[in-house]
Scaffold this active site. Structure first.
Site, PDB file in Angstrom:
ATOM      1  N   GLU A 198      17.067 153.125  62.282  1.00  0.00           N
ATOM      2  CA  GLU A 198      15.649 152.846  62.112  1.00  0.00           C
ATOM      3  C   GLU A 198      15.182 153.170  60.694  1.00  0.00           C
ATOM      4  O   GLU A 198      14.393 152.427  60.098  1.00  0.00           O
ATOM      5  CB  GLU A 198      14.822 153.662  63.122  1.00  0.00           C
ATOM      6  N   ALA A 243      60.645 152.163  76.569  1.00  0.00           N
ATOM      7  CA  ALA A 243      61.679 152.635  75.644  1.00  0.00           C
ATOM      8  C   ALA A 243      63.028 152.559  76.332  1.00  0.00           C
ATOM      9  O   ALA A 243      63.113 152.475  77.566  1.00  0.00           O
ATOM     10  CB  ALA A 243      61.405 154.075  75.215  1.00  0.00           C
TER      11      ALA A 243
END
Length: 397
Positions: A73, A183
């Site tokens: 603002e 993995a």
């Protein structure tokens, strides 16, 4: 972004249930776009945008760039100058009304003489929570709210959740092969995904307040856990869950600038000393039956004003977080390759004996990132995610 609970708004307020005009949507959409520029920079504050409009003409724009600096603002008012008098302010979040790092935005808006305020949502911060709206309304400003509220909530899921539930928003990132493996059996995983996906992960890391992993990942991969983007303006905290304090003082992540937190149950100062000397902060938690209480971990991170926690870990911690009901969003990168049935899986979860025990997820988004697919999901809430308040984690292996 996952759906979040609606923020309670004070009632009655001027303009509640307004009929929005096309221009209202257009200007609020612009304010949201401005707010998005703050992603990864404003922590621990929310991202906020503001557009000032007078006689149908935009006279000022602004967004919150980083904590400690002017709010959206104020930046918009500075851009507008005297033209702000009599204008409508479109803001993505209720203006603050308390003295924090910066003065109250409500004071500045009133001093500038705005005539109307349109907000996307109220501020869940208890210091504001409707008070900003009330101050403006009592001073004669027409206050309306609720325009594009869902889009505004999606910008700040961590800030909202920390204010409402007292814990950060947890985003779990995983990478897998087409057959669901992360993995090889040996632990080798570099690189499952392509360069585009890895850069996308860096952007996810950058918006986090903290990047969290388990000791198993530290010992296996020795990750840096930092953000490697030229445009990054800050480094998230790096968090290691290490029940038995096995983190090597030579770990790569300890050699880099920024805060490293190691959560442990080990109070032995002689074991802590080498890690403190290497720059880590040791966070001591009481020992539970099997290790660390994940809810206590998240409560401490919330206390430290962490909004979003980005998690990169192995299957043990991933499964524990999921069982604890602490995963708010999953981001899975799926690579077009196969690793075989001896490779490691995504989650360590108990065996199911009935299909009714399965855990359901909702797909929020699917997108191609380079050669890989990125899938965003959120867990569908059920009793399993709520019943355990004492979920523990032994050292990740």
């Amino acid at each position: 972004m996952p759906d979040l609970p609606l923020i309670p708004t004070p009632s009655p307020l001027e303009g509640e249930g307004s009929e929005w005009r096309a221009d209202d949507y257009r200007h609020m959409a612009r304010a949201l776009a401005l707010a998005q520029r703050g992603l990864g920079h404003t922590d621990p504050n929310p991202c906020v945008g503001c557009v000032l409009v007078k006689d149908g003409i935009v006279v000022g724009e602004g967004w919150h760039t980083r904590a400690g600096e002017a709010h959206a603002e104020i930046n918009a008012l500075d851009a507008a100058g005297d033209r702000a008098r009599g204008a409508t302010a479109y803001v993505t979040l209720e203006p603050c009304c308390h003295q924090g790092r910066t003065p109250p935005c409500t004071d500045a808006l009133l001093k500038a003489g705005i005539a109307r305020l349109v907000a996307a949502m109220s501020d869940p911060n208890p210091q504001v929570a409707g008070k900003g709206f009330a101050i403006l309304r009592d001073a004669g400003v027409a206050v309306e709210y609720g325009l594009l509220a869902a889009e505004a909530r999606a910008l700040n899921p961590g800030f909202i959740q920390r204010m409402i539930q007292g814990r950060p928003f947890v985003r779990l990132k995983l990478a897998m092969s087409l057959d669901g493996r992360t993995a090889l059996a040996s632990g080798e995983s570099q690189w499952l995904t392509g360069e585009a996906a890895r850069r996308d992960v860096q952007r996810l890391r950058a918006r986090g307040s903290a990047i969290l992993t388990g000791i198993g990942t530290v010992l296996t991969d020795n990750p840096s856990l930092n953000v490697r983007l030229s445009e990054a303006t800050r480094q998230p905290s790096r968090v290691i869950l290490d029940t038995e304090l096995r983190t090597p003082p030579t770990a790569q992540t300890l050699r880099l600038p920024g805060q490293v937190l190691i959560f442990t149950t080990v109070s032995d100062s002689s074991m802590q000393a080498p890690l403190r000397a290497a720059g880590a902060e040791i966070v001591l938690l009481p020992r539970a039956e099997q290790g660390l209480d994940l809810h206590a971990v998240m409560a401490e991170l919330a206390r430290r004003e962490c909004n979003e926690v980005h998690v990169e870990c192995g299957s043990t911690l991933a499964g524990a977080l999921l069982r604890a009901g602490l995963v708010d969003e999953l981001v899975i990168y799926m690579a077009p390759l196969l690793l075989g049935d001896k490779a490691r899986g995504l989650f360590q979860l108990p065996e199911l004996t009935r299909m009714s025990e399965r855990r359901e997820l909702k797909i929020i988004e699917t997108r191609m990132v380079g050669r890989d697919w990125r899938i965003k999901l959120r867990p569908i809430a059920d009793d399993r995610g709520k019943k355990s308040k004492k979920t523990e984690l032994h050292a990740e292996t």
